[in-house]
Scaffold this active site. Structure first.
Site, PDB file in Angstrom:
ATOM      1  N   ASP A  13     -10.783 -91.633   5.988  1.00 22.28           N
ATOM      2  CA  ASP A  13     -10.821 -91.772   7.451  1.00 22.28           C
ATOM      3  C   ASP A  13     -10.487 -90.410   8.062  1.00 22.28           C
ATOM      4  OD1 ASP A  13     -10.869 -92.753  10.000  1.00 22.28           O
ATOM      5  OD2 ASP A  13      -8.966 -93.831   9.850  1.00 22.28           O
ATOM      6  N   ASP A 111     -16.789 -91.932  11.384  1.00 23.19           N
ATOM      7  CA  ASP A 111     -15.758 -91.079  10.758  1.00 23.19           C
ATOM      8  C   ASP A 111     -15.012 -91.767   9.619  1.00 23.19           C
ATOM      9  OD1 ASP A 111     -14.191 -92.868  12.206  1.00 23.19           O
ATOM     10  OD2 ASP A 111     -12.669 -91.353  12.602  1.00 23.19           O
ATOM     11  N   GLU A 112     -15.652 -92.738   8.988  1.00 24.50           N
ATOM     12  CA  GLU A 112     -14.932 -93.555   8.014  1.00 24.50           C
ATOM     13  C   GLU A 112     -15.888 -94.006   6.906  1.00 24.50           C
ATOM     14  OE1 GLU A 112     -12.855 -97.759   8.592  1.00 24.50           O
ATOM     15  OE2 GLU A 112     -12.910 -96.538  10.406  1.00 24.50           O
TER      16      GLU A 112
END
Ligand SMILES: [Mg+2]
Length: 362
Positions: A13, A111-112
């Site tokens: 993350d 973003d993960e």
């Protein structure tokens, strides 16, 4: 449980991703509270906070908060508009890098991501060493930090990555998954929001450990299939695969009205233009979709999402429009004014840009 043996799953993350990308672009922002969101207008704006830096979080600012509230909490922050195109580009590079370190790769959001590294990890002395290598690479190539959780399954890895942000690394020993989970609040489990937390609390369940010790039939009685899921996650028994996925999972757009709208004709006009936009992108990207979703936010910020799926994938605008309109109808008789509406399509598959799109338009 046998199938978990030998599995090594990473959840990666990025740390306050949008704010970090902005800081990298403009180093003068370093150490300052930075708030990314639409339209602050000196505290009178109508947007919401998209992300904020850790410096801003200290003032109680958080994602999805009305930007006017963030302005009150932290008026000296640097407010920046959402530059999605830039974040998307950086995300694509980060995701490509993560993919290169994994046997199987599943992007969860901009973003993960989950990485199954069960094989790749054998080239390293330990999972920890591979995780540190990935963190170093992202820092060196992109100047960004991330937090990584390592565990034998996805749910524990996701929880682990959230514990030591920013720049965290938490490794859960495969024999100690339950020990790791036990003391944590049940809200750490993905999908357990405020409402669910309250329902669990009313049964005397606050921690994951307490959840794990409940009889399974009690949980399924209260929560149906979701009860089984909670029980498996709490006991460290969840075994979901990391699903190799196409990077884009949905396409959507939304609009915040300048002023709250009570006139349904205005809402329908806006819906039409959102449908146009989303449909254009569906064609540009060469996708078929199976699911249409809408989002609606009332003047008091209460927000709803609804979706409807069909069996056969399509790229037809008429279908997109019909479904979106149908989903929105449910809210037509509400006396409150509307603040925002959004439209998206998901369950995508690629047609391939060279194929004749008409062939698929049924
Ligand atoms: Mg993040």
């Amino acid at each position: 449980l046998k199938s978990l043996m030998g599995r090594v799953i990473f959840h990666v993350d990025m740390d306050s991703f949008f704010a970090s990308v902005e800081k990298r672009k403009n180093p003068a922002l370093e150490g300052l509270p930075v708030i990314i969101g639409a339209d602050p207008k000196g505290g009178k704006g109508r947007g919401v906070v998209s992300t904020c830096s850790y410096e801003a979080r200290k003032f109680g600012v958080h994602s999805a908060q009305p930007i006017s509230k963030a302005y009150k909490l932290c008026p000296h922050a640097v407010f920046l508009p959402v530059n999605m195109e830039l974040y998307q580009k950086v995300s694509e590079r980060v995701m490509a890098l993560l993919r290169s370190f994994s046997d199987r790769f599943e992007q969860v959001s901009i973003d993960e991501a989950f990485l199954d590294v069960s094989e790749k990890v054998k080239q390293y002395t330990s999972p920890q060493q591979l995780a540190e290598r990935i963190k170093d690479e992202i820092r060196r190539k992109e100047g960004l930090s991330c937090s990584i959780g390592v565990a034998p399954n996805k749910s524990a890895a996701k929880i682990a990555s959230s514990l030591r942000k920013p720049d965290g690394l938490t490794v859960v020993n495969p024999e100690k998954v339950k020990e790791f989970l036990n003391p944590l609040p049940a809200s750490k489990i993905s999908g357990v929001g405020r409402k669910m937390q309250e329902r669990l609390a009313s049964l005397g369940i606050k921690t994951i450990g307490q959840l794990a010790r409940q009889p399974l039939d009690k949980l399924t009685e209260h929560f149906g299939r979701w009860g089984l899921r909670l029980w498996e996650v709490a006991n460290g028994l969840e075994e979901d695969e990391v699903e190799d996925s196409y990077p884009i999972k949905s396409l959507g757009t939304e609009h915040t009205f300048e002023e709250d709208v009570g006139d349904w004709a205005v809402v329908e006009d806006c819906l039409n233009s959102l449908v146009e936009k989303v449909h254009r992108r569906v064609l540009e990207e060469g996708f078929l979709f199976r699911t249409v979703g809408v989002k609606i936010r009332f003047e008091d910020f209460e927000t709803f999402t609804r979706s409807k799926s069909r069996q056969i994938p399509t790229n037809q605008k008429e279908v997109l429009h019909e479904y979106a309109e149908l989903l929105l109808k449910e809210f037509k008789d509400d006396s409150r004014k509307l603040r925002l509406i959004g439209v998206k399509v998901s369950n995508l598959q690629k047609v391939g840009k060279t194929r004749n799109l008409l062939e698929w338009s049924r």
